[in-house]
Motif scaffolding. Structure first.
Motif, short mmCIF file in Angstrom:
data_model
loop_
_atom_site.label_atom_id
_atom_site.label_comp_id
_atom_site.label_asym_id
_atom_site.label_seq_id
_atom_site.Cartn_x
_atom_site.Cartn_y
_atom_site.Cartn_z
N HIS A 1 -5.72 -2.60 -6.58
CA HIS A 1 -5.70 -2.09 -5.21
C HIS A 1 -6.54 -0.82 -5.18
O HIS A 1 -6.40 0.04 -6.07
N PRO A 2 -7.43 -0.67 -4.20
CA PRO A 2 -8.32 0.50 -4.19
C PRO A 2 -7.57 1.82 -4.24
O PRO A 2 -6.49 1.97 -3.65
N MET B 1 -3.29 -0.07 3.68
CA MET B 1 -4.19 1.07 3.51
C MET B 1 -4.37 1.35 2.02
O MET B 1 -3.48 1.06 1.22
N PRO B 2 -5.52 1.95 1.63
CA PRO B 2 -5.73 2.26 0.23
C PRO B 2 -4.80 3.35 -0.24
O PRO B 2 -4.29 4.16 0.53
N ASP B 3 -4.56 3.38 -1.55
CA ASP B 3 -3.76 4.42 -2.17
C ASP B 3 -4.51 5.74 -2.02
O ASP B 3 -5.68 5.86 -2.38
N GLN C 1 -11.18 -6.00 4.10
CA GLN C 1 -10.07 -5.06 4.20
C GLN C 1 -9.75 -4.49 2.82
O GLN C 1 -9.80 -5.20 1.82
N PRO C 2 -9.43 -3.18 2.73
CA PRO C 2 -9.20 -2.57 1.42
C PRO C 2 -8.19 -3.31 0.56
O PRO C 2 -8.40 -3.48 -0.65
N GLU C 3 -7.09 -3.78 1.18
CA GLU C 3 -6.05 -4.44 0.38
C GLU C 3 -6.49 -5.80 -0.17
O GLU C 3 -5.84 -6.35 -1.05
N ALA D 1 5.73 -3.39 -5.53
CA ALA D 1 5.32 -2.66 -4.33
C ALA D 1 4.02 -3.21 -3.75
O ALA D 1 3.74 -3.03 -2.56
N TYR D 2 3.24 -3.88 -4.59
CA TYR D 2 1.94 -4.41 -4.15
C TYR D 2 1.93 -5.94 -4.14
O TYR D 2 0.85 -6.54 -4.03
#
Length: 244
Positions: free
Chosen positions: A109-110, A1-3, A137-139, A205-206
């Motif tokens: 990342h969005p 999911m986006p930030d 997909q956002p990621e 984390a990403y």
């Protein structure tokens, strides 16, 4: 999911002095910062999660091939945008301290927040759909240097050799800091051009959402990468540490 981190302030660009540091230090410092691109009345946004540093004297850098008009941004003041085409897509860098040195913004990342609401994410998906036309997909929207530029509509003819612009394109600090940083060799460097130098930095984390996950099953700590806390990553960059 986006930030979905929220922000109550208007976009505030990083000060010019932020970029006045060694490319390796700048590559670590840029992790977690937010790129914002204004299109009409919308601010599109993405958090930088992967960077690569390039120095004039090492053979993996564009600047090592010499000065040209296309590469002039790398020889300009720190914080100048350097853009070029990578595999047919736009790619964004910024100059660092020292002629010919810079940092590649490898992936992001969005971000969805008070400045860049969900409609901004929808606009990014429209700009960068999957090959079948369906929303990406956002990621995966910014999981690579050309995808990043496509999702934010940042193009070579418009931005190469320009400074960041508080009204249209900026990088800001919203307070986020990576807890752990992965240091690894850069990607796509030809053999014999200092491909061993560990000048790639990833927000751990990403890691699954960057260009190529440095923590993949075949990769081993100490051989293929180092896991550092943020302070250790800053220290490693400032020392120019070239070991994994």
């Amino acid at each position: 999911m986006p930030d979905t981190r929220t922000s109550t302030a208007s976009p505030t660009p990083l000060p010019e002095r932020f970029f006045q540091r060694d490319a390796r230090e700048l590559a670590v410092a840029l992790l977690g910062k937010v790129i914002r691109r204004r299109l009409g009345d919308q601010w599109l946004a993405a958090r930088i999660i992967e960077t690569e540093a390039y120095l004039l004297e090492e053979r993996g850098s564009h600047a090592s091939l010499g000065f040209t008009q296309a590469r002039r941004a790398l020889f300009m003041d720190p914080g100048t945008i350097y853009m070029y085409y990578a595999r047919g897509g736009d790619s964004m860098n910024c100059s660092a301290l020292g002629e010919g040195c810079g940092v590649l913004l490898k992936s992001a990342h969005p971000v969805v927040d008070a400045i860049s609401p969900p409609s901004s994410l929808t606009r990014m998906q429209q700009l960068n759909p999957q090959r079948n036309g369906q929303p990406r997909q956002p990621e995966r929207l910014c999981a690579g240097q050309t995808l990043l530029c496509r999702s934010l509509a940042i193009r070579v003819p418009e931005w190469n050799a320009r400074r960041f612009d508080a009204d249209w394109l900026l990088i800001e600090d919203d307070g986020y800091r990576p807890e752990q940083v992965i240091q690894a060799p850069r990607l796509g460097i030809p053999s014999g051009r200092d491909e061993h130098l560990p000048y790639r930095w990833v927000d751990a984390a990403y890691a699954p959402h960057c260009t190529r996950n440095p923590l993949g099953r075949s990769r081993l700590p100490g051989r293929d990468y180092r896991m550092l806390d943020h302070a250790q990553a800053q220290a490693s960059a400032s020392k120019g540490d070239v070991t994994c």
